[in-house]
Scaffold this motif. Structure first.
Motif, PDB file in Angstrom:
ATOM      1  N   GLU A 289       0.858  -1.188   0.000  1.00  0.00           N
ATOM      2  CA  GLU A 289       0.000   0.000   0.000  1.00  0.00           C
ATOM      3  C   GLU A 289       0.901   1.247   0.000  1.00  0.00           C
ATOM      4  OE1 GLU A 289      -2.802   1.796   3.245  1.00  0.00           O
ATOM      5  OE2 GLU A 289      -2.914  -0.403   3.204  1.00  0.00           O
ATOM      6  N   GLU A 290       0.556   2.236  -0.842  1.00  0.00           N
ATOM      7  CA  GLU A 290       1.462   3.368  -1.060  1.00  0.00           C
ATOM      8  C   GLU A 290       1.774   4.169   0.215  1.00  0.00           C
ATOM      9  OE1 GLU A 290       3.526   3.938  -3.289  1.00  0.00           O
ATOM     10  OE2 GLU A 290       4.024   6.049  -3.004  1.00  0.00           O
ATOM     11  N   GLU A 291       0.770   4.353   1.073  1.00  0.00           N
ATOM     12  CA  GLU A 291       1.014   5.161   2.282  1.00  0.00           C
ATOM     13  C   GLU A 291       2.049   4.482   3.196  1.00  0.00           C
ATOM     14  OE1 GLU A 291      -2.661   6.214   4.290  1.00  0.00           O
ATOM     15  OE2 GLU A 291      -1.464   6.854   6.033  1.00  0.00           O
ATOM     16  N   ILE A 292       1.895   3.176   3.350  1.00  0.00           N
ATOM     17  CA  ILE A 292       2.845   2.408   4.174  1.00  0.00           C
ATOM     18  C   ILE A 292       4.220   2.424   3.512  1.00  0.00           C
ATOM     19  CG2 ILE A 292       3.406   0.056   5.015  1.00  0.00           C
ATOM     20  CD1 ILE A 292       1.010   0.775   6.431  1.00  0.00           C
ATOM     21  N   ARG A 293       4.223   2.262   2.200  1.00  0.00           N
ATOM     22  CA  ARG A 293       5.506   2.224   1.482  1.00  0.00           C
ATOM     23  C   ARG A 293       6.299   3.511   1.699  1.00  0.00           C
ATOM     24  NH1 ARG A 293       8.459   3.975  -2.253  1.00  0.00           N
ATOM     25  NH2 ARG A 293       6.936   5.571  -2.837  1.00  0.00           N
ATOM     26  N   GLN A 294       5.580   4.635   1.593  1.00  0.00           N
ATOM     27  CA  GLN A 294       6.283   5.926   1.744  1.00  0.00           C
ATOM     28  C   GLN A 294       6.871   6.081   3.143  1.00  0.00           C
ATOM     29  OE1 GLN A 294       3.924   9.250   0.458  1.00  0.00           O
ATOM     30  NE2 GLN A 294       3.706   8.416  -1.599  1.00  0.00           N
ATOM     31  N   LYS A 295       6.109   5.641   4.160  1.00  0.00           N
ATOM     32  CA  LYS A 295       6.625   5.740   5.537  1.00  0.00           C
ATOM     33  C   LYS A 295       7.844   4.828   5.708  1.00  0.00           C
ATOM     34  CE  LYS A 295       2.370   6.981   7.905  1.00  0.00           C
ATOM     35  NZ  LYS A 295       1.200   6.411   8.554  1.00  0.00           N
ATOM     36  N   ALA A 296       7.743   3.621   5.166  1.00  0.00           N
ATOM     37  CA  ALA A 296       8.858   2.672   5.284  1.00  0.00           C
ATOM     38  C   ALA A 296      10.077   3.199   4.531  1.00  0.00           C
ATOM     39  CB  ALA A 296       8.441   1.306   4.742  1.00  0.00           C
ATOM     40  N   GLU A 297       9.833   3.813   3.397  1.00  0.00           N
ATOM     41  CA  GLU A 297      10.936   4.339   2.577  1.00  0.00           C
ATOM     42  C   GLU A 297      11.736   5.380   3.370  1.00  0.00           C
ATOM     43  OE1 GLU A 297       9.713   6.510  -0.928  1.00  0.00           O
ATOM     44  OE2 GLU A 297      11.542   5.915  -1.978  1.00  0.00           O
ATOM     45  N   ARG A 298      11.008   6.230   4.123  1.00  0.00           N
ATOM     46  CA  ARG A 298      11.718   7.263   4.900  1.00  0.00           C
ATOM     47  C   ARG A 298      12.722   6.636   5.867  1.00  0.00           C
ATOM     48  NH1 ARG A 298       6.890  10.497   4.588  1.00  0.00           N
ATOM     49  NH2 ARG A 298       5.986   9.619   6.475  1.00  0.00           N
ATOM     50  N   SER A 299      12.303   5.538   6.508  1.00  0.00           N
ATOM     51  CA  SER A 299      13.203   4.933   7.502  1.00  0.00           C
ATOM     52  C   SER A 299      14.397   4.228   6.830  1.00  0.00           C
ATOM     53  CB  SER A 299      12.437   3.965   8.415  1.00  0.00           C
ATOM     54  OG  SER A 299      11.936   2.884   7.675  1.00  0.00           O
ATOM     55  N   ILE A 300      14.180   3.706   5.630  1.00  0.00           N
ATOM     56  CA  ILE A 300      15.313   3.063   4.928  1.00  0.00           C
ATOM     57  C   ILE A 300      16.247   4.141   4.354  1.00  0.00           C
ATOM     58  CG2 ILE A 300      16.027   1.379   3.200  1.00  0.00           C
ATOM     59  CD1 ILE A 300      13.207   0.179   3.328  1.00  0.00           C
ATOM     60  N   GLU A 301      15.659   5.198   3.817  1.00  0.00           N
ATOM     61  CA  GLU A 301      16.496   6.290   3.290  1.00  0.00           C
ATOM     62  C   GLU A 301      17.312   6.921   4.417  1.00  0.00           C
ATOM     63  OE1 GLU A 301      17.120   6.858   0.323  1.00  0.00           O
ATOM     64  OE2 GLU A 301      15.450   6.176  -0.897  1.00  0.00           O
ATOM     65  N   ALA A 302      16.700   7.024   5.607  1.00  0.00           N
ATOM     66  CA  ALA A 302      17.429   7.595   6.754  1.00  0.00           C
ATOM     67  C   ALA A 302      18.648   6.725   7.075  1.00  0.00           C
ATOM     68  CB  ALA A 302      16.508   7.709   7.964  1.00  0.00           C
ATOM     69  N   MET A 303      18.477   5.412   6.912  1.00  0.00           N
ATOM     70  CA  MET A 303      19.609   4.489   7.132  1.00  0.00           C
ATOM     71  C   MET A 303      20.695   4.715   6.077  1.00  0.00           C
ATOM     72  SD  MET A 303      19.638   0.359   6.710  1.00  0.00           S
ATOM     73  CE  MET A 303      19.488   0.238   4.947  1.00  0.00           C
ATOM     74  N   VAL A 304      20.279   4.787   4.822  1.00  0.00           N
ATOM     75  CA  VAL A 304      21.259   4.918   3.742  1.00  0.00           C
ATOM     76  C   VAL A 304      22.031   6.243   3.882  1.00  0.00           C
ATOM     77  CG1 VAL A 304      21.543   5.030   1.216  1.00  0.00           C
ATOM     78  CG2 VAL A 304      19.923   3.411   2.210  1.00  0.00           C
ATOM     79  N   ALA A 305      21.367   7.252   4.447  1.00  0.00           N
ATOM     80  CA  ALA A 305      22.006   8.579   4.613  1.00  0.00           C
ATOM     81  C   ALA A 305      23.070   8.568   5.709  1.00  0.00           C
ATOM     82  CB  ALA A 305      20.949   9.627   4.923  1.00  0.00           C
ATOM     83  N   VAL A 306      23.036   7.581   6.629  1.00  0.00           N
ATOM     84  CA  VAL A 306      24.047   7.522   7.703  1.00  0.00           C
ATOM     85  C   VAL A 306      25.350   7.015   7.120  1.00  0.00           C
ATOM     86  CG1 VAL A 306      24.714   6.370   9.864  1.00  0.00           C
ATOM     87  CG2 VAL A 306      22.351   7.146   9.535  1.00  0.00           C
ATOM     88  N   LYS A 307      26.408   7.783   7.313  1.00  0.00           N
ATOM     89  CA  LYS A 307      27.695   7.356   6.732  1.00  0.00           C
ATOM     90  C   LYS A 307      28.548   6.699   7.811  1.00  0.00           C
ATOM     91  CE  LYS A 307      26.985   8.672   2.544  1.00  0.00           C
ATOM     92  NZ  LYS A 307      25.989   7.809   2.061  1.00  0.00           N
TER      93      LYS A 307
END
Ligand code: 13P
Ligand code: SF4
Length: 307
Positions: A289-307
């Motif tokens: 579901e798109e709403e869940i996907r967008q929320k989940a994406e934020r948490s994965i992108e936040a991970m990828v942004a950590v160096k």
């Protein structure tokens, strides 16, 4: 087996599909992969790869992660019943109630979770980057760490961080490695280095010369001067170890039940036959579901942004 592999190669070309596989998959499944890796590397690759369709040879949450990051791609999974005991140990509704009890906390979740849990998470992590992710959070901030209490406890120990609240989940495969069995192997092979995945229990992680993700373990075996290793993780990784470092010796660690090694039955549900059927039918496919996907994406992108 040769004809099955040839059939897969033919279907991949015909349908423009790329195959991702995790190191815990069967050796013959690893053989048909275009990209083989640990959870972190495969997540990042899913975003970058130039293909309309990914077939994910791995457990369900891995296919979900690929879909979250690449919603425009089709993500096929050969067997939707290939789940993960760690992800299953953390139902989203129960995790939401747990989170509500600690409104001040920042939520870090291991990627071995369902998309529903990722949607409740501030920053995801994998076993490759859990330390960096936790260290990116200000010292005075309380952290909820889920769902793997073993990985959480290991990170808590090495960071000395007191304010980490753990979800009580674990991987049934890694929990079963036996301290006594590893100590016995160390006696037999005193020169061997012990490499451990951090999903193992603390008393097992304490025996490690190196503790880290599957990719981290492979890199350690490459650079270590030792030529013998006691391997304390799912034995699917042995295929890649033996391929990459044929001159070195890898000894799988036993489980508490005395089994010579400890397989993840979910990863082993992915077979060449199930891949052929999945490519032929172009199903099953991950849908979110798109709403869940967008929320989940934020948490994965936040991970990828950590160096
Ligand atoms: P990695 O993060 O090393 O890929 O491990 C994934 C996993 O499922 C371990 O049990
Ligand atoms: Fe899940 Fe454990 Fe299997 Fe990894 S080894 S996929 S954590 S059940």
């Amino acid at each position: 087996m040769k004809t099955k592999i040839a059939r897969i190669e033919e279907l991949k070309c015909e349908k423009g599909v790329v195959i991702f596989a995790h190191y815990y998959c069967r050796p013959e499944v690893q053989q048909v992969a275009d990209f083989l890796g640990d959870s972190l590397a495969l997540s990042i690759k899913a975003r970058e790869v130039d293909a309309k369709t990914i077939l994910f040879a791995g457990v369900h949450f891995m296919g979900e992660t690929a879909k979250v990051l690449s919603p425009e791609k089709r993500v096929l999974i050969p067997n939707p019943e290939a789940t993960c005991s760690l992800a299953e140990s953390c139902p989203a509704e129960e995790f939401a109630a747990f989170k509500a009890q600690h409104p001040e906390a920042l939520v870090i979740s291991y990627v071995n979770t369902t998309v529903g849990v990722k949607a409740l998470t501030d920053i995801c992590c994998t076993s490759s980057n859990a330390l960096q992710v936790v260290e990116s959070v200000p010292q005075d901030r309380t952290i909820i760490f889920g769902p793997d209490k073993n990985l959480g406890t290991y990170i808590k120990k090495i960071t000395g961080r007191e304010n980490m609240i753990m979800w009580n989940g674990a991987c049934h495969v890694h929990e079963k490695f036996s301290k006594e069995g590893i100590l016995a192997l160390k006696k037999e092979y005193p020169e061997a280095k012990v490499v451990v995945h951090p999903e193992c229990r603390g008393e097992v992680a304490d025996l490690a010369d190196y503790c880290g993700s599957t990719a981290g373990i492979l890199a350690y075996c490459d650079t270590s001067e030792s030529d013998t290793f006691i391997v304390v993780t799912e034995p699917g990784i042995l295929a890649e170890m033996e391929k990459k470092y044929p001159q070195k010796r890898f000894i799988p660690a036993p489980s508490v039940e005395g089994k010579a090694c400890n397989e993840c039955e979910y990863m082993k549900m992915i077979t060449l036959d199930s891949i052929i059927a999945c490519l032929e039918n172009e199903a099953p496919e991950i849908e979110i579901e798109e709403e869940i996907r967008q929320k989940a994406e934020r948490s994965i992108e936040a991970m990828v942004a950590v160096k």
